[in-house]
Scaffold this active site. Structure first.
Site, PDB file in Angstrom:
ATOM      1  N   GLY A 172       0.825  -1.198   0.000  1.00 54.02           N
ATOM      2  CA  GLY A 172       0.000   0.000   0.000  1.00 54.02           C
ATOM      3  C   GLY A 172       0.857   1.244   0.000  1.00 54.02           C
ATOM      4  O   GLY A 172       2.067   1.191  -0.235  1.00 54.02           O
ATOM      5  N   GLY A 175       3.033   0.904   3.434  1.00 53.47           N
ATOM      6  CA  GLY A 175       3.633  -0.351   3.859  1.00 53.47           C
ATOM      7  C   GLY A 175       2.986  -1.552   3.198  1.00 53.47           C
ATOM      8  O   GLY A 175       2.202  -1.407   2.247  1.00 53.47           O
ATOM      9  N   CYS A 176       3.313  -2.721   3.720  1.00 53.59           N
ATOM     10  CA  CYS A 176       2.851  -3.976   3.120  1.00 53.59           C
ATOM     11  C   CYS A 176       1.678  -4.565   3.886  1.00 53.59           C
ATOM     12  O   CYS A 176       1.418  -4.204   5.046  1.00 53.59           O
ATOM     13  CB  CYS A 176       4.001  -4.993   3.098  1.00 53.59           C
ATOM     14  SG  CYS A 176       5.389  -4.494   2.059  1.00 53.59           S
ATOM     15  N   LYS A 191      -2.313  -5.120   7.767  1.00 53.63           N
ATOM     16  CA  LYS A 191      -1.712  -3.988   7.064  1.00 53.63           C
ATOM     17  C   LYS A 191      -0.740  -3.287   7.999  1.00 53.63           C
ATOM     18  O   LYS A 191      -1.104  -2.864   9.098  1.00 53.63           O
ATOM     19  CB  LYS A 191      -2.788  -3.007   6.594  1.00 53.63           C
ATOM     20  CG  LYS A 191      -2.206  -1.799   5.847  1.00 53.63           C
ATOM     21  CD  LYS A 191      -3.207  -0.669   5.713  1.00 53.63           C
ATOM     22  CE  LYS A 191      -4.246  -0.971   4.683  1.00 53.63           C
ATOM     23  NZ  LYS A 191      -5.117   0.212   4.420  1.00 53.63           N
ATOM     24  N   ASP A 288     -10.949   7.375  -2.075  1.00 55.19           N
ATOM     25  CA  ASP A 288      -9.777   6.654  -2.582  1.00 55.19           C
ATOM     26  C   ASP A 288     -10.200   5.318  -3.193  1.00 55.19           C
ATOM     27  O   ASP A 288      -9.520   4.305  -3.031  1.00 55.19           O
ATOM     28  CB  ASP A 288      -8.770   6.430  -1.455  1.00 55.19           C
ATOM     29  CG  ASP A 288      -7.402   6.012  -1.980  1.00 55.19           C
ATOM     30  OD1 ASP A 288      -7.087   6.317  -3.151  1.00 55.19           O
ATOM     31  OD2 ASP A 288      -6.647   5.371  -1.225  1.00 55.19           O
TER      32      ASP A 288
END
Length: 455
Positions: A172, A175-176, A191, A288
């Site tokens: 993202g 981060g991952c 997340k 988003d």
């Protein structure tokens, strides 16, 4: 403490009843009346003579031998006073004992709770299974105002095998996302949001706030959260088929998504948006929406995620700070900062074009310039002869052309430059439901057998 008044009342009654015999020993009917002159006399009071019952029982003619019992008032008052002092002292002692017992119980309870919380060194030494079993007792984002569970960092560390690279599901902005095994049967997605910037903190708090409030079948469930130093963690339900973006633009290039499944996903996304726009009070703008924020479970049910930028819809959002993902941001928001629910409709139109064509929202041209999917597809979407040629080759010639034309018409309306020309998401939903088979949540009756979704 509820126990204290309940015990005090019987003790007081018991001490009071013990005084009754003493009080009965003080005669009332046989006492002579005392005048005011006698009451204030400085002389010592004379003793009172009482005839006993034996005297009344003697036969007539016999000389009376009176048995006289002398009772001094001062002695009687002294005995009553002593009895009252003893009873009061006993009652006070009982009350003090109960108070001490209550304080002792409270201290013991706090001590046991403190000892039950292991420190970080002890927790690290606990077996992985023991740590993960704790998750079963956590309360998740629930109904009736329950808060999302705060999860121990050690639990997430154990569940992701110390955030092993092999467990990464995707990446993202901050981060991952990791696969986490909470126990033998339950998987989750974690997340990880790195950095101490204000944007990270704000998006983390915003997502926890919204996903705690919002409960819908087409919106991902938040199981918990964790704060560890400057790193933030969000624990979601596991979505086994990952995101729509990974299905369309990953290694499979959309081969796992048939035409009917793509239409089902479109309807699911529209239902999630309709809930945000029409059923939340006040309405919510996702801000988003993109194919990577559309997650797919094992049955290809689509759910919206990534609520870190979501805001309430209204006049205050006409001029709001620009945020979002390139290719999905509506022109009026990008150029003028005006944000409404029609901005989400524009992003939905881009997703619909991705589903239809299999192309990314923004692609580089041979000249090195970037071109948006809407700009590229618009001239061909309105031309029925050219339309079949831009459809994803994986699903080309697998759908009814009438259905293809209808989906293209909906996409064209959604990506209009002028927001007032775009339809409401409710109208979009009603246009797409008839294109989805009954077995997949629509209203279309299919005569031929439906292909099973790939596993």
């Amino acid at each position: 403490m509820n126990l204290l008044p309940g015990l005090c009342l019987p003790m007081w009654a018991l001490s009071s009843t013990s005084l009754f015999p003493m009080l009965e020993a003080r005669p009332e009917s046989t006492l002579p009346s005392i005048s005011s002159s006698t009451l204030f006399s400085k002389k010592e009071q004379e003793p009172t003579f009482l005839f006993s019952s034996e005297m009344a029982a003697q036969p007539p003619g016999m000389p009376l031998v009176p048995t006289i019992q002398v009772v001094h008032h001062e002695d009687l008052d002294r005995r009553i006073l002593i009895a009252l002092i003893v009873a009061s002292t006993l009652l006070a002692a009982i009350l003090l004992f109960l108070l001490w017992f209550w304080v002792y119980r409270m201290k013991s309870s706090k001590s046991s709770n403190t000892e039950s919380k292991p420190n970080s060194d002890v927790t690290r030494e606990r077996p992985r299974k023991a740590i993960l079993d704790n998750f079963n007792s956590l309360k998740v984002a629930g109904k009736k105002g329950d808060l999302v569970a705060a999860v121990e960092y050690q639990l997430l560390e154990a569940a992701t095998n110390n955030f092993l690279e092999d467990n990464i599901l995707g990446e993202g902005r901050h981060g991952c996302v990791y696969k986490a095994r909470l126990n033998e049967k339950v998987l989750a997605a974690v997340k990880r949001m790195e950095g101490g910037e204000q944007d990270v903190e704000r998006e983390f708090d915003n997502e926890v706030k919204w996903l705690t409030k919002i409960q819908h079948q087409n919106i991902v469930s938040l199981l918990g959260y964790c704060t560890h130093g400057e790193t933030r963690f969000l624990v979601y339900e596991m979505m086994h088929n990952r995101s729509l973006a990974s299905q369309l633009h990953g290694t499979t290039h959309g081969s796992g998504l048939s035409w009917n499944l793509r239409m089902k996903i479109s309807v699911d996304v529209a239902r999630g948006l309709e809930y945000l726009h029409e059923h939340c009070n006040p309405p919510v703008v996702h801000r988003d929406l993109k194919s990577s924020s559309v997650l797919l479970d094992s049955n290809f049910n689509a759910k919206l995620s990534d609520f870190g930028l979501a805001v309430n819809s209204g006049i205050q959002n006409k001029n709001i700070k620009l945020a979002g993902t390139s290719g999905y941001v509506a022109p009026e928001y990008l150029l003028e900062g005006k944000l409404t629910d029609k901005s989400d409709v524009y992003a939905f139109g881009v997703i619909l074009l991705e589903i239809l064509t299999g192309r990314k929202p923004v692609e580089k041209m041979p000249s090195g310039e970037c071109q948006s999917l809407g700009t590229w597809a618009m001239p061909q979407l309105t031309n029925r002869s050219k339309l079949p040629s831009i459809v994803d080759p994986v699903i080309r010639d697998t759908m009814d052309l009438k259905h293809l034309y209808q989906v293209a018409a909906v996409a064209v309306l959604c990506v209009q430059q002028e927001p007032s020309y775009r339809p409401l998401i409710t109208d979009v939903l009603h246009s797409l439901i008839p294109l989805v088979p009954l077995e997949l949540g629509g209203s279309l009756r299919v005569t031929e057998p439906m292909p099973l979704p790939p596993r």
